[in-house]
Design an enzyme around this catalytic site. Structure first.
Site, PDB file in Angstrom:
ATOM      1  N   ASN A   9     -55.904   2.845  24.430  1.00  0.00           N
ATOM      2  CA  ASN A   9     -56.865   2.411  25.661  1.00  0.00           C
ATOM      3  C   ASN A   9     -56.233   1.042  25.998  1.00  0.00           C
ATOM      4  O   ASN A   9     -54.760   1.154  25.704  1.00  0.00           O
ATOM      5  CB  ASN A   9     -57.636   1.544  24.102  1.00  0.00           C
ATOM      6  N   ASP A  11     -55.672  -2.248  26.842  1.00  0.00           N
ATOM      7  CA  ASP A  11     -56.104  -3.665  26.999  1.00  0.00           C
ATOM      8  C   ASP A  11     -55.626  -4.217  27.746  1.00  0.00           C
ATOM      9  O   ASP A  11     -54.403  -4.655  28.000  1.00  0.00           O
ATOM     10  CB  ASP A  11     -54.886  -3.979  25.763  1.00  0.00           C
ATOM     11  N   THR A 218     -53.691  -2.750   2.862  1.00  0.00           N
ATOM     12  CA  THR A 218     -53.122  -4.074   3.737  1.00  0.00           C
ATOM     13  C   THR A 218     -53.194  -5.055   3.246  1.00  0.00           C
ATOM     14  O   THR A 218     -54.608  -5.088   3.663  1.00  0.00           O
ATOM     15  CB  THR A 218     -52.866  -3.353   4.880  1.00  0.00           C
ATOM     16  N   ALA A 247     -51.927  -4.914  16.198  1.00  0.00           N
ATOM     17  CA  ALA A 247     -51.062  -3.790  15.811  1.00  0.00           C
ATOM     18  C   ALA A 247     -50.043  -3.975  15.102  1.00  0.00           C
ATOM     19  O   ALA A 247     -49.227  -3.121  14.164  1.00  0.00           O
ATOM     20  CB  ALA A 247     -50.502  -2.868  17.408  1.00  0.00           C
ATOM     21  N   ALA A 248     -50.482  -5.313  13.688  1.00  0.00           N
ATOM     22  CA  ALA A 248     -49.385  -5.287  12.387  1.00  0.00           C
ATOM     23  C   ALA A 248     -49.604  -3.915  11.180  1.00  0.00           C
ATOM     24  O   ALA A 248     -48.803  -3.223  10.737  1.00  0.00           O
ATOM     25  CB  ALA A 248     -50.077  -6.691  12.263  1.00  0.00           C
ATOM     26  N   GLY A 249     -50.988  -3.866  11.472  1.00  0.00           N
ATOM     27  CA  GLY A 249     -51.557  -2.250  11.007  1.00  0.00           C
ATOM     28  C   GLY A 249     -51.308  -0.989  11.198  1.00  0.00           C
ATOM     29  O   GLY A 249     -50.811  -0.038  10.226  1.00  0.00           O
ATOM     30  N   ASP A 250     -51.099  -0.910  12.724  1.00  0.00           N
ATOM     31  CA  ASP A 250     -50.553   0.415  13.651  1.00  0.00           C
ATOM     32  C   ASP A 250     -49.511   0.249  13.124  1.00  0.00           C
ATOM     33  O   ASP A 250     -48.888   1.522  13.252  1.00  0.00           O
ATOM     34  CB  ASP A 250     -51.366  -0.018  14.656  1.00  0.00           C
ATOM     35  N   HIS A 274     -43.311  -2.724   6.005  1.00  0.00           N
ATOM     36  CA  HIS A 274     -43.927  -4.136   6.053  1.00  0.00           C
ATOM     37  C   HIS A 274     -42.270  -4.858   6.835  1.00  0.00           C
ATOM     38  O   HIS A 274     -42.613  -5.756   7.671  1.00  0.00           O
ATOM     39  CB  HIS A 274     -42.886  -4.625   4.834  1.00  0.00           C
TER      40      HIS A 274
END
Ligand code: ADP
Length: 302
Positions: A9, A11, A218, A247-250, A274
Site C-alpha cells: 500500500n 500510505d 502480541t 507497523a509495530a506488529g509487522d 521486541h
C-alpha cells in the site's frame, strides 16, 4: 528462505490535531506518502533484519508502485513475484495520525485485490521450496487459503499474522503452524477478551484446540504471550517512548522469523523482535520506521 505473501500500500499520511468529525474540515500538516501494506512491511522488516526473502505481491502499473518495488529490491528482497497489474492502481491507505499518536485508517485494496488464487498458483514452487511462508489478511482470503494449502502440502511452515481482524474458516486455521494475533485479532478469533496473562492463556488454548501448535499473542507495550508444546510465558518488551506504533506488529513478525531462520530459539527470537519493534515505535511511518540488523544489535548492546 522466508516467503512473504501479502499487500503493498501507498500510505497517505496526514497529521491532525484530532480526528475530523462528520462534516468537519480540519487543517492538517506534514502530509507524506509512505510505503506501507502489511505484507510489504513484514517483508521489508525481515529483509532489513537479515533474512533471505521472497515476496509475492501485486502492485499497480503506476509510479508509486514501481518506486516501492525498487525499494523492496534495494532492501534485498527477491521481487520476481511482485507482479504489476495492468489495470488497477497500487493499493492505498488514507491515514490520519492525531497529536496523541493514535491513527485512523481507511484502506482500498486496488491491485492487492487482484492477487488471486491463480496468481498464487503460479508461484507454487517458490512457496513449496521455502522454509517458512508468512501471511496476513490484506489480500483475498481465498488466496491466503490457497497459499497456506500449497505450503502445508510442500512441508513449508505456515505463519499467519491474522491482520486486519476478520473471521477465518477452520480450514485455514488448521493449516497454520504459528499464529501471531494482536489482542483485537485474538479476541475476534477466539471470543476471549485478551487483557492480561490469564486471558491470553485462555485464548491460546482456544487456538491450540483449532489445531495451531504455536501461538504468539502480541500485547502492545506489555510484550507477547507465547505458547507451544506445553510451554507458555508472558515475555515483556522494551520500555521506550512511542511516537507512532504503525507497523509495530509487522516489524515484530518480520524480525521474529528472521532471527528464527538464523537458528535462534523462540525465546531469543522474541527478545530480538521486541527490540526491533521497540525501535520502530520511536520512529514515524511504516517501512520508514523499520530498523536494520546493525541498529537492533546496538539496541541490544551485542
Ligand atoms: P500491532 O501493531 O499488530 O497491533 P502490538 O501493538 O501488539 O501489535 O505490538 C507488537 C509488538 O510491538 C509488541 O509485542 C512489542 O514488541 C512492540 N510494541 C508495540 N507497542 C510498543 C510500545 N508502546 N513500547 C514498546 N514496544 C511496543
Amino acid at each position: 528462505q522466508l516467503v512473504v505473501l501479502g499487500s503493498v500500500n501507498a500510505d497517505h499520511v496526514l497529521r491532525v490535531p484530532h480526528f475530523p468529525r462528520p462534516g468537519e474540515t480540519l487543517r492538517g500538516h506534514s502530509y507524506q506518502v509512505l510505503p506501507g501494506g502489511k505484507g510489504a512491511n513484514q517483508a521489508v522488516a525481515a529483509a532489513r533484519l537479515g533474512a533471505d526473502i521472497g515476496f509475492i505481491a501485486r502492485i499497480g502499473d503506476d509510479a508509486i508502485g514501481r518506486q516501492m518495488r525498487d525499494g523492496f529490491a534495494a532492501d534485498g528482497i527477491e521481487v520476481s513475484a511482485v507482479e504489476c497489474d495492468p489495470s488497477l492502481p497500487t493499493g492505498i491507505a488514507i491515514i490520519y495520525v492525531s497529536d496523541e499518536g493514535e491513527n485512523s485508517i481507511g484502506l482500498s485494496a486496488e491491485a492487492n485485490g487482484a492477487l488471486t488464487p491463480e496468481v498464487v498458483e503460479r508461484h507454487a514452487a517458490l512457496i513449496q521450496d521455502a522454509d517458512t511462508l508468512l501471511l496476513q489478511l490484506e489480500v483475498p482470503l481465498e488466496s491466503v487459503l490457497r497459499a497456506a494449502t500449497l505450503a502445508h502440502q510442500g512441508g513449508t511452515r505456515v505463519v499467519l499474522n491474522p491482520a486486519p481482524a476478520q473471521p477465518l474458516p477452520a480450514s485455514l486455521l488448521a493449516q497454520v503452524d504459528l499464529i501471531t494475533p494482536n489482542q483485537t485479532e485474538a479476541e475476534l478469533l477466539t471470543g476471549v477478551a485478551v487483557t492480561d496473562e490469564a486471558s491470553a492463556r485462555a485464548a491460546a488454548e482456544r487456538f491450540h484446540a483449532m489445531g495451531i501448535g504455536s501461538v504468539m499473542i502480541t500485547l502492545g507495550a506489555q510484550g507477547v504471550y507465547w505458547s507451544e508444546q506445553g510451554q507458555a510465558a508472558l515475555i515483556p518488551g522494551f520500555r521506550v517512548t512511542a511516537t507512532d506504533t504503525t507497523a509495530a506488529g509487522d516489524t515484530f513478525n518480520g524480525a521474529l522469523l528472521a532471527e528464527r531462520l538464523r537458528g535462534a530459539s523462540m525465546a531469543e527470537a522474541i527478545r530480538f523482535a521486541h527490540a526491533a519493534a521497540a525501535i520502530s515505535v520511536t520512529r514515524f511511518g511504516a517501512q520508514s520506521s523499520i530498523p536494520t540488523l546493525a541498529e537492533v544489535r546496538v539496541f541490544l548492546k551485542e
